[in-house]
Design a protein around this motif. Structure first.
Motif, short mmCIF file in Angstrom:
data_model
loop_
_atom_site.label_atom_id
_atom_site.label_comp_id
_atom_site.label_asym_id
_atom_site.label_seq_id
_atom_site.Cartn_x
_atom_site.Cartn_y
_atom_site.Cartn_z
N GLY A 1 43.92 43.93 48.16
CA GLY A 1 44.87 43.43 47.18
C GLY A 1 45.62 42.21 47.64
N ASP A 2 45.06 41.48 48.58
CA ASP A 2 45.73 40.31 49.13
C ASP A 2 45.29 39.04 48.41
OD1 ASP A 2 46.92 41.88 51.17
OD2 ASP A 2 45.04 41.78 52.32
N PRO A 3 46.16 38.03 48.38
CA PRO A 3 45.71 36.72 47.91
C PRO A 3 44.63 36.20 48.86
CG PRO A 3 48.12 36.82 48.03
CD PRO A 3 47.59 38.04 48.73
N GLY B 1 49.98 28.72 33.12
CA GLY B 1 49.10 29.79 32.68
C GLY B 1 48.28 30.23 33.87
N LEU B 2 48.04 31.52 34.03
CA LEU B 2 47.36 32.02 35.23
C LEU B 2 46.25 32.99 34.86
CD1 LEU B 2 48.95 32.98 38.59
CD2 LEU B 2 47.45 34.65 37.51
N LEU B 3 45.13 32.82 35.53
CA LEU B 3 43.98 33.71 35.38
C LEU B 3 43.72 34.38 36.72
CD1 LEU B 3 41.51 34.84 33.84
CD2 LEU B 3 40.27 32.77 34.51
N GLY B 4 43.86 35.68 36.77
CA GLY B 4 43.62 36.44 38.00
C GLY B 4 42.25 37.10 37.97
N LEU B 5 41.59 37.11 39.12
CA LEU B 5 40.29 37.76 39.25
C LEU B 5 40.43 38.95 40.19
CD1 LEU B 5 38.08 34.59 39.90
CD2 LEU B 5 38.91 35.47 37.71
N GLY B 6 39.79 40.05 39.86
CA GLY B 6 39.88 41.23 40.71
C GLY B 6 38.78 42.22 40.39
N ASP B 7 38.92 43.40 40.95
CA ASP B 7 37.95 44.49 40.76
C ASP B 7 38.74 45.78 40.65
OD1 ASP B 7 36.03 46.53 41.04
OD2 ASP B 7 34.74 45.27 42.28
N SER B 8 38.64 46.44 39.51
CA SER B 8 39.45 47.63 39.26
C SER B 8 39.02 48.82 40.10
CB SER B 8 39.40 48.00 37.77
OG SER B 8 38.06 48.24 37.36
N GLU B 9 37.93 48.69 40.86
CA GLU B 9 37.57 49.76 41.78
C GLU B 9 38.53 49.80 42.97
OE1 GLU B 9 33.51 49.53 42.93
OE2 GLU B 9 32.78 50.36 41.05
N TYR B 10 39.30 48.74 43.16
CA TYR B 10 40.28 48.70 44.23
C TYR B 10 41.65 49.07 43.68
CZ TYR B 10 36.84 46.48 47.25
OH TYR B 10 35.74 46.23 48.01
N THR B 11 42.49 49.65 44.53
CA THR B 11 43.79 50.16 44.11
C THR B 11 44.66 49.07 43.51
OG1 THR B 11 43.66 51.81 45.87
CG2 THR B 11 45.81 51.47 44.85
N TYR B 12 44.71 47.90 44.17
CA TYR B 12 45.60 46.83 43.73
C TYR B 12 44.81 45.79 42.96
CZ TYR B 12 48.67 49.15 47.00
OH TYR B 12 49.42 50.11 47.64
N PHE B 13 44.51 46.12 41.71
CA PHE B 13 43.67 45.29 40.86
C PHE B 13 44.35 43.94 40.58
CE2 PHE B 13 42.67 44.27 36.28
CZ PHE B 13 41.45 43.69 36.55
N CYS B 14 43.64 42.85 40.85
CA CYS B 14 44.11 41.49 40.57
C CYS B 14 45.44 41.18 41.26
CB CYS B 14 44.26 41.26 39.06
SG CYS B 14 42.73 40.79 38.24
N GLY C 1 46.16 39.58 43.93
CA GLY C 1 46.33 38.21 44.39
C GLY C 1 47.00 37.34 43.33
N GLY C 2 46.54 37.46 42.08
CA GLY C 2 47.14 36.72 40.99
C GLY C 2 48.51 37.25 40.60
N LYS C 3 48.66 38.57 40.64
CA LYS C 3 49.94 39.17 40.23
C LYS C 3 51.07 38.77 41.17
CE LYS C 3 47.83 43.17 37.93
NZ LYS C 3 47.58 44.64 37.98
N VAL C 4 50.77 38.66 42.46
CA VAL C 4 51.79 38.25 43.43
C VAL C 4 52.32 36.85 43.10
CG1 VAL C 4 52.11 37.53 45.83
CG2 VAL C 4 51.04 39.73 45.33
N ILE C 5 51.40 35.92 42.83
CA ILE C 5 51.80 34.55 42.51
C ILE C 5 52.49 34.50 41.15
CG2 ILE C 5 50.90 32.24 42.02
CD1 ILE C 5 48.73 32.79 44.12
N HIS D 1 43.66 38.93 33.30
CA HIS D 1 43.21 39.71 34.46
C HIS D 1 41.74 40.07 34.25
CE1 HIS D 1 47.69 40.84 34.74
NE2 HIS D 1 47.42 39.93 35.67
N ALA D 2 40.86 39.39 34.94
CA ALA D 2 39.42 39.58 34.78
C ALA D 2 38.92 40.60 35.80
CB ALA D 2 38.67 38.26 34.93
#
Length: 687
Positions: free
Chosen positions: A102-104, A131-144, A146-150, A167-168
């Motif tokens: 879940g890190d940037p 405007g912000l577009l975050g990329l992540g994987d919901s299989e991980y606990t902290y989804f997206c 990196g984008g959410k922190v910013i 949030h993609a």
């Protein structure tokens, strides 16, 4: 010369707009035509990427911006010498991925550190609209995350969104959110520029996304898309697990599916898609000029700590490389050197030579060591391949798969089937792409990370690791395909394993590199209790922990060392109980104070209901675990599968804290979050 007003000043635009060039009267010129406003329609586009995904999406945004009358000033977030948010007046668009648990990404670390400076005033970025577009994987606990922190920190410093955050989810397909988010971006930017030019920016942007009164035209579409992603992930047959399972079955029956007129496949569609008018993306501009020129062991000192990981640089499968060369009709030129230049007439902005393709290497070397030839082709590549297909039906099908109308078929037959470039070229025989197109679109072959399963303090000069050979059905082939790195490692290890009659004089050599430093290390104070949870190959770093602790105990016999608990799980006691003898020895020496092992596929010998998984054993030891973590301020480490195990262990810890501390679930979750902030709950997990 056309003139436009910008914030009270007049700016001359050297190029005439379309109507002016056509000789139409100026009164007929739209008030905000794209040519006239080009000087004032610039936006700053930043990306932060770990493996290149966010960069590719940002470059796509830049390319599409030009066609819509905007100018995108593109920079990596780490290039802080090329932009300054403190003085930036243009809109800001950010594309940021997530790495680790879940890190940037590494390229955003400096940026995040700077904006997290607690001395910054709350209006530090009050001038920014973003405007912000975050990329992540919901299989991980902290989804997206990196984008959410910013996103969260920009808000705290006064910046305001002009467009809803996206949030993609790579679990179900990034494109499900990325494509509509990009499509909606242009209207949001145009609205912002119009409001700015009329001096109405403040009033138009006071409502934050999600607040009542928000009038962003793109918002309903984004809400619908994100809801759709959530449904796919949780209970829709198109979700990742069911989709892959369904597709595996479809792949095994591909031949029969092709003969059924009512069944779509990779190479053919059915109504309504086959009869639909398609929204096909613009053809990506080519930019590489390729020439093939006939061609006229080092020892590494690798130091590491227990808990560290390293990268293995593995090659692509030789059989797949040879098949690709054969399909491209380049077998006779496989040893030719590849010489790359940027095309003089390219329309691609910021075109640059791929940094992951070294100069004057052979074509076979590049396909083997530099390019991810198994990568699932992006829609941009499918669009480009369509123009290389000589057969009309094949061209139409490739266009469908790249279109917005064909999204479902793309997800089923390309993404869900894990089809590779070679799979597509074999399925569409009339497609004859030039080599340059493939070098433009194929991503860099990424190294594969593995945890160190040893301690350099205990075994200087030695590095041990564990890997599990993975097999998945891919493309239209009925035969499963081994994981790229694990399959290669398994082939190297075959000469060392029974029934090999004799071991080679020298073991196989592999290339490795260190990974970025992490915090998955033993506590500095050896008296702190340690709880380790590592089923399957997740046990690897904990063997390093235990070896390291054993050596420290030998060096400091009078030292005070905390308890070390290990929860390990596997399927069968007799088949995959890793490090059984070593764990028994460490337990006998007292280094490993508590060992709990469960076997998910074995029945208990005494007939009692066995604990199937590590989280079951953790619940049985709930009172003692709570005492270790809450009263003795111990640390808990989790290593292994992110999809199921990590979430189940997290839920078990919440349940244990709630029950043993006598608090509700929400308070237990807050307690666990505090442990994470204090680096006392650490995860090393993967999908």
């Amino acid at each position: 010369m056309h003139r436009v007003r910008m914030g009270g000043a007049r700016f001359a635009v050297s190029a005439l707009c379309t109507r002016a060039r056509a000789g139409l009267p100026q009164r007929d010129c739209p008030r905000y035509c794209s040519t006239c406003l080009e000087v004032m329609r610039r936006f700053l586009l930043l990306y932060a990427t770990q493996h290149g995904q966010a960069k590719a999406i940002a470059e796509e945004i830049r390319e599409k911006a030009v066609a819509r009358g905007f100018s995108a000033d593109l920079h990596c977030m780490s290039e802080t010498d090329k932009y300054d948010l403190k003085t930036e007046t243009a809109p800001l668009v950010v594309v940021v991925s997530t790495t680790g648990t879940g890190d940037p990404p590494d390229t955003a670390r400096r940026f995040v550190k700077e904006i997290n400076d607690k001395t910054l005033p709350v209006d530090f970025f009050a001038h920014l609209r973003y405007g912000l577009l975050g990329l992540g994987d919901s299989e991980y606990t902290y989804f997206c995350n990196g984008g959410k922190v910013i996103d969260r920190r920009l808000q705290e410093l006064g910046a305001r969104r002009f467009y809803d955050t996206g949030h993609a989810d790579d679990c179900v397909g990034l494109e499900l959110v990325v494509e509509p988010w990009i499509d909606g971006l242009w209207a949001a930017l145009a609205k912002l520029f119009v409001s700015s030019s009329e001096g109405e920016m403040s009033g138009a942007l006071t409502a934050a996304p999600g607040a009542s009164g928000t009038t962003d035209a793109a918002k309903p579409e984004l809400i619908h898309v994100e809801s759709q992603v959530e449904l796919l992930r949780l209970d829709d047959p198109g979700g990742k697990d069911s989709e892959v399972s369904e597709q595996n079955g479809a792949s095994r029956g591909q031949s029969s599916a092709l003969t059924a007129d009512f069944e779509p496949s990779l190479t053919r569609s059915v109504p309504p898609l086959s009869l639909a008018s398609l929204n096909i993306p613009a053809l990506p501009p080519d930019y590489l000029q390729v020439h093939l020129q006939e061609p006229v062991g080092q020892k590494t000192d690798f130091s590491y700590q227990p808990g560290d990981a390293f990268n293995i640089i593995c090659p692509n499968s030789d059989s797949e490389v040879q098949s690709l060369l054969h399909r491209l009709q380049l077998t006779d030129q496989r040893e030719h050197h590849v010489l790359l230049k940027i095309k003089a007439d390219t329309k691609k902005r910021g075109a640059a030579l791929p940094q992951h393709i070294p100069e004057k290497c052979s074509l076979q070397f590049i396909l083997t060591w530099c390019l991810e030839i198994r990568a699932i082709p992006k829609k941009a590549l499918l669009r480009a391949l369509a123009d290389c297909a000589g057969d009309t039906a094949e061209r139409r099908r490739l266009q469908e798969l790249s279109s917005s109308q064909g999204a479902a078929d793309y997800n089923r037959f390309v993404r869900g089937a894990r089809a590779s470039l070679l799979d597509l070229l074999l399925a569409f025989p009339s497609c004859q792409p030039p080599l340059g197109l493939l070098l433009e679109h194929l991503p860099k072959l990424q190294p594969r990370p593995y945890s160190c399963a040893s301690s350099g303090l205990c075994h200087p000069g030695r590095l041990r690791f564990v890997f599990t050979v993975v097999e998945v059905a891919c493309g239209a082939s009925a035969a499963p395909r081994r994981g790229l790195c694990t399959g290669w490692l398994a082939s190297l290890a075959e000469s060392l394993l029974p029934p090999a009659t004799s071991a080679p004089a020298h073991g196989p050599q592999i290339s490795i590199s260190p990974r970025a430093a992490n915090s998955f290390h033993l506590p500095r104070d050896p008296s702190v209790p340690v709880v380790m949870v590592g089923p399957g190959a997740g046990i690897a770093p904990f063997i390093g922990f235990l070896q390291h602790r054993e050596k420290l105990q030998e060096q400091h016999p009078d030292g005070h060392f905390g308890a070390m608990w290990l929860f390990f799980g596997c399927r069968h006691r007799d088949r995959d109980y890793l490090f059984r003898d070593e764990l028994r020895r460490l337990q006998q020496r007292g280094t490993l104070t508590h060992l709990t092992v469960c076997f998910s596929r074995d029945a208990a010998a005494d007939g009692a209901a066995p604990a199937k998984y590590v989280q079951d054993d953790m619940r049985r030891q709930g009172a003692r675990l709570a005492a270790l973590l809450l009263r003795q301020r111990g640390c808990v480490y989790v290593c292994g599968d992110a999809k199921n195990m990590a979430k189940d262990v997290n839920d078990a810890l919440v349940e244990i804290i709630s029950q043993e501390a006598g608090v509700n679930k929400l308070e237990a979750m807050k307690t666990l979050a505090t442990l994470k902030e204090e680096k006392r709950y650490l995860q090393d997990i993967w999908s």
